[in-house]
Design a protein around this motif. Structure first.
Motif, PDB file in Angstrom:
ATOM      1  N   GLY A  36     -15.871  -5.616  14.770  1.00 18.76           N
ATOM      2  CA  GLY A  36     -16.640  -5.674  15.928  1.00 18.76           C
ATOM      3  C   GLY A  36     -17.820  -4.561  16.069  1.00 18.76           C
ATOM      4  O   GLY A  36     -18.368  -4.471  17.175  1.00 18.76           O
ATOM      5  N   ALA A  37     -18.074  -3.903  15.105  1.00 12.16           N
ATOM      6  CA  ALA A  37     -19.258  -2.854  14.950  1.00 12.16           C
ATOM      7  C   ALA A  37     -20.516  -3.423  14.347  1.00 12.16           C
ATOM      8  O   ALA A  37     -20.170  -4.332  13.677  1.00 12.16           O
ATOM      9  CB  ALA A  37     -18.672  -1.674  14.454  1.00 12.16           C
ATOM     10  N   ARG A  38     -21.400  -2.825  14.495  1.00 14.46           N
ATOM     11  CA  ARG A  38     -22.632  -3.354  13.916  1.00 14.46           C
ATOM     12  C   ARG A  38     -23.136  -2.346  12.790  1.00 14.46           C
ATOM     13  O   ARG A  38     -23.355  -1.086  12.926  1.00 14.46           O
ATOM     14  CB  ARG A  38     -23.665  -3.325  15.024  1.00 14.46           C
ATOM     15  N   PRO A  39     -22.936  -2.884  11.325  1.00 18.08           N
ATOM     16  CA  PRO A  39     -23.115  -1.976  10.449  1.00 18.08           C
ATOM     17  C   PRO A  39     -24.731  -1.582  10.025  1.00 18.08           C
ATOM     18  O   PRO A  39     -25.326  -2.588  10.377  1.00 18.08           O
ATOM     19  CB  PRO A  39     -22.618  -2.606   9.208  1.00 18.08           C
ATOM     20  N   VAL A  40     -25.020  -0.571   9.716  1.00 20.02           N
ATOM     21  CA  VAL A  40     -26.437  -0.146   9.223  1.00 20.02           C
ATOM     22  C   VAL A  40     -26.041   0.446   7.943  1.00 20.02           C
ATOM     23  O   VAL A  40     -25.648   1.532   7.712  1.00 20.02           O
ATOM     24  CB  VAL A  40     -27.286   0.656  10.088  1.00 20.02           C
ATOM     25  N   VAL A  41     -26.451  -0.130   6.659  1.00 20.03           N
ATOM     26  CA  VAL A  41     -26.100   0.266   5.387  1.00 20.03           C
ATOM     27  C   VAL A  41     -27.352   1.350   4.945  1.00 20.03           C
ATOM     28  O   VAL A  41     -28.437   0.767   5.010  1.00 20.03           O
ATOM     29  CB  VAL A  41     -25.747  -0.870   4.500  1.00 20.03           C
ATOM     30  N   CYS A  42     -27.063   2.365   4.449  1.00 18.01           N
ATOM     31  CA  CYS A  42     -27.905   3.221   3.762  1.00 18.01           C
ATOM     32  C   CYS A  42     -27.580   3.314   2.428  1.00 18.01           C
ATOM     33  O   CYS A  42     -26.343   3.709   2.052  1.00 18.01           O
ATOM     34  CB  CYS A  42     -28.136   4.646   4.291  1.00 18.01           C
ATOM     35  N   ARG A  43     -28.633   3.318   1.348  1.00 16.05           N
ATOM     36  CA  ARG A  43     -28.108   3.297   0.363  1.00 16.05           C
ATOM     37  C   ARG A  43     -28.341   4.944  -0.595  1.00 16.05           C
ATOM     38  O   ARG A  43     -27.537   5.214  -1.407  1.00 16.05           O
ATOM     39  CB  ARG A  43     -29.046   2.520  -0.787  1.00 16.05           C
TER      40      ARG A  43
END
Ligand code: ADP
Length: 402
Positions: A36-43
């Motif tokens: 239920g969370a909003r993911p923000v992906v950083c490489r």
């Protein structure tokens, strides 16, 4: 901003993911979405640091592969800067392949370390736990903010009340000063009126005829009544200002009571009332009190009892209580006082059935003064009464200590 987010129901928390490899990034992103969370992906670490500085984050999920070339100390510095408030815990899930956990990040509050590869189900429950922690942190922050707000407004109210209190105190002191000055000023001309009336009555400048004598008598009665009223107002002002001094000499209460009763007897018989005094069952030791003030209280109680009784009469009883106090109990068969009025009879100027329709003379100060005098002399004044059945006033004084 954090607080607002916490107040929102079903708030979507934002999870920052640092994973250099696509497979890990995808796995973590999916797991966060499922929770239920909003993911923000950083490489890379630089991207993560920009995200961390620019927008609020609720959870950090980091694969330690990102630190292969170093850099974890930079992240640590940013995290420390970001959370100067020790309660603003940002949960961090660190996925590591290392069996020896040497990352400085592991000492950060709210860190959960898990070995790679992590099973999907276990990862899900770790993320859910971390998100729950964050929700609780946000709720606590919101409660703290509300408490601080309430504290601030309570502080303001206290300040306001204190300043009003000071204002009221000033006003009361000014009123008491005014009343006591006016009372003194009124007494002087009134005493002059009485003296001139006495001179006329003595007939020094010629005898008065019957009508003139009657007028002079009325002048004297009215002036004395006014003097009594002024005396009461002055006493009340002095008592309020704490400036009235009382003596604590030894007193024979039985003798004082005798004088007061002798003084009031004509008034009682004029109304057809009996006025009875029951002597104490044993000799009374001397009490401690101010003679004039004790007489003032007794006079007030007995004259009230007569004033507010139309049938029957007044019985006065003396009682030695447990060896260290004596009570004068004044009982009447008069109008009595209802339960709503009873607690108020000791207030300044209070009169039951007062106002324009009142039947009796009086200032409404007698009992207020009597009560405070009794307390000032180390005693007490209390009342029990039932409407239509009569009243019982009990005036207690301490015995002179041996
Ligand atoms: P005052 O008698 O001058 O009105 P007090 O302070 O002595 O003032 O009494 C306050 C009020 O208490 C009186 O006006 C009266 O209404 C009530 N009160 C006092 N004594 C009695 C009593 N013995 N019986 C009934 N009412 C009483």
């Amino acid at each position: 901003m954090e607080a607002e987010r916490a107040t929102m129901n079903n708030v979507t928390l934002r999870g920052l993911v640092l994973a250099p490899y696509g497979r890990d990034a995808e796995l973590l992103s999916d797991a966060l979405t499922e929770c239920g969370a909003r993911p923000v992906v950083c490489r890379g670490l630089d991207g993560l640091l920009v995200e961390l500085r620019s927008e609020s984050a609720d959870l950090l999920v980091i694969s330690d592969d990102a630190f292969v070339g170093g850099g974890d100390d930079r992240l640590l510095a940013v995290l420390r800067d970001r959370t100067p408030d020790s309660d603003d815990i940002l949960p961090l899930v660190l996925l590591t392949a290392s069996t020896k956990l040497v990352h400085p990040l592991t000492s950060f509050p709210g860190v959960v370390v898990t070995a790679k590869p992590t099973r999907r189900r276990i990862l899900g429950s770790i993320l859910r736990g971390a998100l729950d922690t964050r929700r609780r942190v946000l709720q606590l922050q919101e409660q703290r903010r509300k408490l601080a707000e309430q504290n601030r407004s309570l502080g303001l109210m206290t300040e306001e009340l204190e300043s009003r209190n000071l204002g009221l105190l000033d006003a009361m002191q000014a009123k008491d000063r005014f009343v006591s000055t006016m009372s003194h000023e009124l007494r002087t001309p009134l005493n002059a009126v009485l003296s001139y009336a006495d001179l006329l009555d003595l007939g020094i400048h010629g005898a008065l005829n019957e009508q003139q004598s009657a007028y002079v008598e009325r002048i004297v009665t009215s002036a004395r009544h006014l003097l009594e009223l002024i005396g009461d107002v002055l006493d009340a002002a002095l008592l309020n200002a704490g400036e009235l001094q009382v003596e604590s000499g030894p007193l024979d209460l039985w003798a004082e009571l005798g004088d007061v009763v002798a003084l009031m007897a004509p008034e009682a018989s004029a109304k057809g009332l009996h006025l009875t005094v029951q002597p104490p069952s044993e000799p009374l030791p001397p009490v401690s009190g101010d003679r004039l003030r004790v007489r003032q209280v007794l006079l007030n109680l007995v004259s009230n009892a007569i004033k507010f009784t139309d049938r029957g009469g007044v019985t006065i009883q003396l009682e030695l209580n447990g060896g260290d106090t004596v009570s004068v109990i004044v009982r009447d068969t008069g109008s009595g006082i209802g339960p709503d009025e009873l607690p108020r009879v000791f207030q300044d100027f209070y009169q039951v059935a007062g106002g324009l329709n009142r039947r009796h003379d009086g200032s409404g100060l007698g009992l207020a003064i009597s009560k405070r005098l009794a307390l000032l002399m180390g005693g007490e004044l209390s009342v029990e009464s039932e409407l239509g059945q009569g009243s019982v006033f009990t005036f207690t004084l301490p015995l002179v200590p041996e």
